[in-house]
Write a protein that holds these residues in place. Structure first.
Motif, PDB file in Angstrom:
ATOM      1  N   ILE A  58     -21.876  -0.817   2.772  1.00 50.41           N
ATOM      2  CA  ILE A  58     -22.119   0.613   2.533  1.00 50.41           C
ATOM      3  C   ILE A  58     -22.553   0.833   1.077  1.00 50.41           C
ATOM      4  CG2 ILE A  58     -20.643   1.552   4.368  1.00 50.41           C
ATOM      5  CD1 ILE A  58     -18.418   1.925   2.210  1.00 50.41           C
ATOM      6  N   THR A  63     -17.616  -2.198   1.981  1.00 50.67           N
ATOM      7  CA  THR A  63     -17.954  -2.330   3.404  1.00 50.67           C
ATOM      8  C   THR A  63     -17.243  -1.260   4.226  1.00 50.67           C
ATOM      9  OG1 THR A  63     -16.102  -3.857   3.623  1.00 50.67           O
ATOM     10  CG2 THR A  63     -18.289  -4.843   3.345  1.00 50.67           C
ATOM     11  N   GLY A  89      -8.903   4.340  -0.137  1.00 53.95           N
ATOM     12  CA  GLY A  89     -10.167   3.645   0.126  1.00 53.95           C
ATOM     13  C   GLY A  89     -10.991   4.409   1.148  1.00 53.95           C
ATOM     14  N   GLY A  91     -14.206   4.930   1.249  1.00 54.63           N
ATOM     15  CA  GLY A  91     -15.430   4.210   1.606  1.00 54.63           C
ATOM     16  C   GLY A  91     -16.474   5.149   2.180  1.00 54.63           C
ATOM     17  N   GLN A  95     -13.280   6.010   8.737  1.00 52.91           N
ATOM     18  CA  GLN A  95     -11.854   5.997   9.122  1.00 52.91           C
ATOM     19  C   GLN A  95     -11.181   7.337   8.793  1.00 52.91           C
ATOM     20  OE1 GLN A  95      -9.136   2.398   8.488  1.00 52.91           O
ATOM     21  NE2 GLN A  95      -8.647   3.759   6.804  1.00 52.91           N
ATOM     22  N   VAL A 109      -8.187   8.918  -1.009  1.00 48.07           N
ATOM     23  CA  VAL A 109      -8.510   8.602  -2.407  1.00 48.07           C
ATOM     24  C   VAL A 109      -9.520   7.468  -2.452  1.00 48.07           C
ATOM     25  CG1 VAL A 109      -7.556   8.063  -4.679  1.00 48.07           C
ATOM     26  CG2 VAL A 109      -6.097   9.090  -2.956  1.00 48.07           C
ATOM     27  N   ARG A 111     -12.021   5.165  -5.231  1.00 46.03           N
ATOM     28  CA  ARG A 111     -12.207   4.815  -6.640  1.00 46.03           C
ATOM     29  C   ARG A 111     -13.639   5.051  -7.108  1.00 46.03           C
ATOM     30  NH1 ARG A 111     -13.608  -0.395  -8.323  1.00 46.03           N
ATOM     31  NH2 ARG A 111     -13.113  -0.684 -10.525  1.00 46.03           N
ATOM     32  N   HIS A 112     -14.611   4.831  -6.209  1.00 47.95           N
ATOM     33  CA  HIS A 112     -16.024   5.002  -6.572  1.00 47.95           C
ATOM     34  C   HIS A 112     -16.448   6.456  -6.395  1.00 47.95           C
ATOM     35  CE1 HIS A 112     -17.631   1.015  -7.352  1.00 47.95           C
ATOM     36  NE2 HIS A 112     -16.799   0.569  -6.425  1.00 47.95           N
ATOM     37  N   SER A 139      -4.012   3.114  -5.692  1.00 53.63           N
ATOM     38  CA  SER A 139      -2.830   2.241  -5.675  1.00 53.63           C
ATOM     39  C   SER A 139      -1.620   2.995  -6.233  1.00 53.63           C
ATOM     40  CB  SER A 139      -3.091   0.951  -6.474  1.00 53.63           C
ATOM     41  OG  SER A 139      -3.037   1.174  -7.863  1.00 53.63           O
ATOM     42  N   SER A 154      -7.112   0.679   3.001  1.00 51.69           N
ATOM     43  CA  SER A 154      -8.128  -0.217   3.559  1.00 51.69           C
ATOM     44  C   SER A 154      -8.776  -1.066   2.470  1.00 51.69           C
ATOM     45  CB  SER A 154      -9.147   0.543   4.402  1.00 51.69           C
ATOM     46  OG  SER A 154      -9.523   1.732   3.792  1.00 51.69           O
ATOM     47  N   ALA A 155      -7.945  -1.551   1.554  1.00 46.95           N
ATOM     48  CA  ALA A 155      -8.342  -2.557   0.579  1.00 46.95           C
ATOM     49  C   ALA A 155      -7.080  -3.372   0.311  1.00 46.95           C
ATOM     50  CB  ALA A 155      -8.851  -1.884  -0.694  1.00 46.95           C
ATOM     51  N   PHE A 206     -10.177  -8.294   3.573  1.00 46.30           N
ATOM     52  CA  PHE A 206     -10.586  -6.980   3.054  1.00 46.30           C
ATOM     53  C   PHE A 206     -11.080  -7.114   1.616  1.00 46.30           C
ATOM     54  CE2 PHE A 206      -8.524  -5.128   6.650  1.00 46.30           C
ATOM     55  CZ  PHE A 206      -8.966  -3.817   6.728  1.00 46.30           C
ATOM     56  N   VAL A 207     -11.853  -6.134   1.164  1.00 47.26           N
ATOM     57  CA  VAL A 207     -12.220  -6.063  -0.252  1.00 47.26           C
ATOM     58  C   VAL A 207     -10.946  -5.714  -1.041  1.00 47.26           C
ATOM     59  CG1 VAL A 207     -14.609  -5.360   0.170  1.00 47.26           C
ATOM     60  CG2 VAL A 207     -12.850  -3.608  -0.102  1.00 47.26           C
ATOM     61  N   LEU A 209      -8.188  -4.041  -3.524  1.00 49.88           N
ATOM     62  CA  LEU A 209      -7.746  -2.764  -4.092  1.00 49.88           C
ATOM     63  C   LEU A 209      -7.710  -2.981  -5.597  1.00 49.88           C
ATOM     64  CD1 LEU A 209      -6.342   0.042  -3.276  1.00 49.88           C
ATOM     65  CD2 LEU A 209      -4.186  -1.158  -3.669  1.00 49.88           C
ATOM     66  N   ILE A 210      -8.604  -2.303  -6.302  1.00 53.25           N
ATOM     67  CA  ILE A 210      -8.691  -2.495  -7.749  1.00 53.25           C
ATOM     68  C   ILE A 210      -7.930  -1.358  -8.418  1.00 53.25           C
ATOM     69  CG2 ILE A 210     -10.250  -2.667  -9.740  1.00 53.25           C
ATOM     70  CD1 ILE A 210     -10.791  -4.900  -7.806  1.00 53.25           C
ATOM     71  N   GLY A 211      -6.849  -1.705  -9.107  1.00 53.12           N
ATOM     72  CA  GLY A 211      -6.094  -0.627  -9.736  1.00 53.12           C
ATOM     73  C   GLY A 211      -4.790  -1.127 -10.307  1.00 53.12           C
TER      74      GLY A 211
HETATM   75  N1  SAM Z   1     -12.154   2.668   5.550  1.00 57.00           N
HETATM   76  C1  SAM Z   1     -13.440   2.703   4.898  1.00 57.00           C
HETATM   77  C2  SAM Z   1     -14.523   3.152   5.848  1.00 57.00           C
HETATM   78  O1  SAM Z   1     -14.214   3.568   6.972  1.00 57.00           O
HETATM   79  O2  SAM Z   1     -15.701   3.116   5.434  1.00 57.00           O
HETATM   80  C3  SAM Z   1     -13.789   1.385   4.295  1.00 57.00           C
HETATM   81  C4  SAM Z   1     -13.027   1.102   3.067  1.00 57.00           C
HETATM   82  S1  SAM Z   1     -13.625  -0.250   2.138  1.00 57.00           S
HETATM   83  C5  SAM Z   1     -13.144  -1.624   3.120  1.00 57.00           C
HETATM   84  C6  SAM Z   1     -12.456  -0.238   0.814  1.00 57.00           C
HETATM   85  C7  SAM Z   1     -12.631   0.904  -0.143  1.00 57.00           C
HETATM   86  O3  SAM Z   1     -11.537   0.921  -1.050  1.00 57.00           O
HETATM   87  C8  SAM Z   1     -13.887   0.833  -0.986  1.00 57.00           C
HETATM   88  O4  SAM Z   1     -14.650   1.987  -0.813  1.00 57.00           O
HETATM   89  C9  SAM Z   1     -13.356   0.714  -2.412  1.00 57.00           C
HETATM   90  O5  SAM Z   1     -14.170   1.345  -3.377  1.00 57.00           O
HETATM   91  C10 SAM Z   1     -12.014   1.390  -2.279  1.00 57.00           C
HETATM   92  N2  SAM Z   1     -11.033   1.058  -3.328  1.00 57.00           N
HETATM   93  C11 SAM Z   1     -10.792  -0.121  -3.942  1.00 57.00           C
HETATM   94  N3  SAM Z   1      -9.785   0.018  -4.825  1.00 57.00           N
HETATM   95  C12 SAM Z   1      -9.384   1.314  -4.770  1.00 57.00           C
HETATM   96  C13 SAM Z   1      -8.385   2.079  -5.437  1.00 57.00           C
HETATM   97  N4  SAM Z   1      -7.551   1.557  -6.337  1.00 57.00           N
HETATM   98  N5  SAM Z   1      -8.264   3.393  -5.117  1.00 57.00           N
HETATM   99  C14 SAM Z   1      -9.073   3.973  -4.199  1.00 57.00           C
HETATM  100  N6  SAM Z   1     -10.037   3.294  -3.547  1.00 57.00           N
HETATM  101  C15 SAM Z   1     -10.184   1.983  -3.816  1.00 57.00           C
END
Ligand code: SAM
Length: 218
Positions: A58, A63, A89, A91, A95, A109, A111-112, A139, A154-155, A206-207, A209-211
């Motif tokens: 995405i 993703t 997350g 995204g 979801q 919530v 992050r981007h 987080s 979802s991270a 999963f990608v 979770l950055i935080g």
């Molecule tokens: N569930 C989403 C969907 O249906 O498209 C997909 C989520 S994707 C696998 C994971 C998301 O978590 C990404 O958009 C990423 O930027 C976000 N993310 C990573 N670390 C985060 C954080 N600390 N707080 C919020 N979002 C975060």
């Protein structure tokens, strides 16, 4: 590009072959997956593949998860329709839309900033009114809106973020991937009598979770 009718056929086939055949049985989850137009949550160039049995890019190195994993996580939350939900997350917002179909109110919530903006616009256009999207480090949860009946992350993180445990209501359920950067297990946590019960459910990737309570950015 497939027509809306063709996408609807693909969606029904996704529910039958990827979800029901793999034992997703909650009728509310299955109905929500039938209703939400997944193709509208992926970039135009991947719409043809929106209902395939795989995650898709995405942008921003993120993703949208495979449909089965989304349905599996939603089913484990055992939602009845009255829940206040925290999603970490956002995204694409796919979801988030499913959670809004299944519960009363969703706080999500991301992050981007750009992903949060795009998914917010998309969910508005689709008419969802029970969703609020925040930009920040999920987080740490959302202390001002806590407690939550359900939390879905979802991270992946190396361990369960402490603030999320504190923001889970008594009898609440949390699901998230826990492990290292390459491989994790989906773990469900129930808060029962102020204790936390952990269940390890399914191996996933999963990608991160950055935080503060997740992984460091590299
Ligand atoms: N569930 C989403 C969907 O249906 O498209 C997909 C989520 S994707 C696998 C994971 C998301 O978590 C990404 O958009 C990423 O930027 C976000 N993310 C990573 N670390 C985060 C954080 N600390 N707080 C919020 N979002 C975060």
């Amino acid at each position: 590009m497939p027509t809306e009718e063709e996408f609807a056929v693909q969606r029904e086939r996704m529910v039958r072959d990827q979800l029901i055949d793999r034992n997703i049985a909650d009728p509310r989850v299955l109905d929500a997956m039938r209703r939400v137009p997944r193709h509208q949550f992926v970039p135009k160039e991947y719409q043809f593949a929106a209902y395939r049995d795989r995650p898709l890019s995405i942008g921003y190195e993120q993703t949208i998860s495979q449909p089965y994993i989304v349905a599996f996580m939603l089913e484990t939350l055992q939602m009845s329709g009255h829940e206040i939900v925290l999603e970490v997350g956002t995204g694409s917002g796919y979801q988030t839309a499913l959670l809004a179909e299944l519960g009363a109110c969703v706080y999500s919530v991301e992050r981007h900033r750009m992903l949060a903006r795009q998914s917010g616009q998309r969910l508005d256009e689709l008419g969802y009114e029970n969703i609020e999207i925040y930009v920040g480090d999920g987080s740490q949860g959302l202390a001002d809106m806590a407690p939550f009946d359900c939390i879905i992350v979802s991270a992946s993180a190396p361990s369960l973020p402490k603030p999320l445990m504190g923001q889970l209501r008594e009898a609440g359920r949390l699901i998230m991937p826990i492990g290292d950067r390459r491989s994790q297990y989906l773990e469900r946590v129930w808060r029962v009598d102020n204790e936390f019960q952990f269940e390890r459910l399914l191996q996933v990737m999963f990608v991160p979770l950055i935080g503060r309570y997740g992984f460091k950015e590299i």
